[in-house]
Design an enzyme around this catalytic site. Structure first.
Site, short mmCIF file in Angstrom:
data_model
loop_
_atom_site.label_atom_id
_atom_site.label_comp_id
_atom_site.label_asym_id
_atom_site.label_seq_id
_atom_site.Cartn_x
_atom_site.Cartn_y
_atom_site.Cartn_z
N MET A 1 0.84 -1.18 0.00
CA MET A 1 0.00 0.00 0.00
C MET A 1 0.88 1.24 0.00
O MET A 1 1.69 1.42 0.89
CB MET A 1 -0.89 0.01 1.25
CG MET A 1 -1.88 1.15 1.31
SD MET A 1 -2.90 1.05 2.79
CE MET A 1 -3.75 -0.48 2.52
N LEU A 67 1.37 -1.22 6.38
CA LEU A 67 0.88 -0.08 7.17
C LEU A 67 0.88 1.14 6.27
O LEU A 67 1.86 1.40 5.57
CB LEU A 67 1.79 0.19 8.37
CG LEU A 67 1.61 -0.67 9.61
CD1 LEU A 67 2.81 -0.52 10.53
CD2 LEU A 67 0.34 -0.27 10.36
N SER A 68 -0.20 1.91 6.29
CA SER A 68 -0.23 3.17 5.55
C SER A 68 0.63 4.20 6.25
O SER A 68 1.01 4.04 7.42
CB SER A 68 -1.67 3.68 5.42
OG SER A 68 -2.43 2.84 4.59
N ALA A 69 0.92 5.29 5.55
CA ALA A 69 1.68 6.39 6.15
C ALA A 69 0.90 6.99 7.31
O ALA A 69 -0.33 7.01 7.30
CB ALA A 69 1.96 7.46 5.10
#
Length: 380
Positions: A1, A67-69
């Site tokens: 992602m 994990l997204s930002a």
């Protein structure tokens, strides 16, 4: 992602610095979201060898784990407008980092469900959840809505079976699946998703009426389309039970903990303000004395998220008294700091964090097993 946003500010040294950076950049705008981010260390959701990258404003992926930002999660949390007691569905729940933060806000009477495509990621999420429950002080400070994850493709949920107050989809949603996602919402509910490379907030104002607001540009991996079985039919995703009947024992624990928190609310407000002032004081000193290690005494207190039963009304007189107490305690802290520097040669010293609720429960004349239960049973 991956996200088009990311790296918008310098990397922090720890979770606190990450949150300061997110606030300064206006990604975190509410106390509710700030407290949830402070309660959970982002690095705990990384594999050990990658922890050094946890506080950068960047997405992270290792195999199926992602994990997204941080800036994406903070925008999502703000847009969801979370409140205690709501039901939440996380589509593409991943490591469970976001679901765990959401659970701190939903409280004991909320619903917290996640659907994740990869079984190995579900196992990883439950390992991280177990670690949080058994080791984190935040688990004792909050009434937690524990997330429940199921394996499956989020496009295979039977729409007639369930609707939620809040829904987030952590992958890029193709335009043709927008209507499907909307049907997961109750009237008055909020859906946050990536639609045509824009993080978008959709509110269901009436049964057939929607309000849409674009938030930020993002670029997330697209939804994986379901694979049909040999008989041509899709595999239906079975969501967890929406509401479970709480035992009398569980309800008693929640009520007793709430009463103890309420009894100590004056002290907790004061200690939170003292901790905030001392933290800012230390940061200012570090800016002027970059080459000197400072001795600092911290007072930590649980950052309690207001729940339906919490009394948040406080008179201006009480606030003035707290201001005076806060100034007095901070001054004492500064004097101790000077003393400590003389005695310890400018070595950075931190006191053990204090959980007022834990201390109050431990001081009660109760059997040890009951104290353990009130401190939120660690073993089930």
């Amino acid at each position: 992602m991956r996200a088009k946003m990311g790296g918008t500010f310098s990397a922090g040294e720890d979770n606190d610095e990450l949150i300061d950076n997110l606030k300064e950049a206006q990604y975190i705008r509410s106390d509710l979201v700030e407290h949830a981010f402070m309660a959970i260390d982002r690095a705990d959701y990384y594999l050990e060898e990658f922890r050094d990258s946890a506080y950068k404003d960047l997405a992270w992926r290792h195999g199926n784990i992602h994990l997204s930002a941080p800036c994406i999660y903070s925008e999502v949390m703000e847009a969801l407008d979370l409140q205690p007691g709501l039901s939440f569905l996380n589509l593409g729940s991943g490591t469970g980092y976001l679901s765990t933060m959401v659970g701190l806000i939903l409280g004991p009477f909320g619903v917290n469900h996640g659907v994740e495509l990869h079984e190995d990621v579900i196992e990883y999420a439950y390992q991280k959840l177990d670690f949080f429950i058994k080791t984190s002080d935040s688990f004792d400070r909050y009434e937690f809505c524990e997330p429940c994850f199921v394996v499956g493709n989020c496009l295979e949920i039977a729409l007639e079976s369930r609707q939620y107050d809040r829904v987030y989809c952590g992958t890029g949603v193709q335009k043709e699946h927008e209507e499907y996602m909307k049907k997961l919402l109750k009237v008055g509910g909020i859906l946050v998703l990536s639609l045509e490379e824009m993080l978008t907030k959709i509110t269901r104002t009436e049964y057939n009426t929607w309000e849409t607001r674009k938030i930020i540009a993002v670029s997330l991996a697209p939804l994986v389309l379901p694979k049909h079985r040999a008989n041509g039919k899709p595999r239906a995703v079975s969501l967890p039970v929406m509401f479970e009947v709480r035992s009398l024992q569980d309800l008693a624990r929640i009520t007793i903990r709430h009463s103890l928190k309420k009894a100590g609310s004056g002290s907790s407000n004061l200690l939170r303000r003292i901790a905030f002032k001392q933290r800012n004081h230390m940061k200012q000193k570090q800016e002027h004395h970059d080459s000197t290690l400072l001795t600092k005494s911290y007072i930590f207190m649980s950052r309690l998220i207001p729940g339906p039963m919490d009394n948040n009304n406080q008179s201006s007189t009480d606030n003035e008294d707290e201001d005076e107490d806060c100034r007095r305690v901070c001054k004492q802290g500064e004097e101790k700091e000077e003393d400590g520097r003389r005695k310890k040669g400018n070595v950075l010293v931190m006191e053990t964090p204090v959980s007022l609720l834990r201390e109050r429960i431990l001081s009660l004349p109760l059997p040890e097993p009951l104290k353990t239960y009130l401190l939120y049973y660690r073993e089930k």
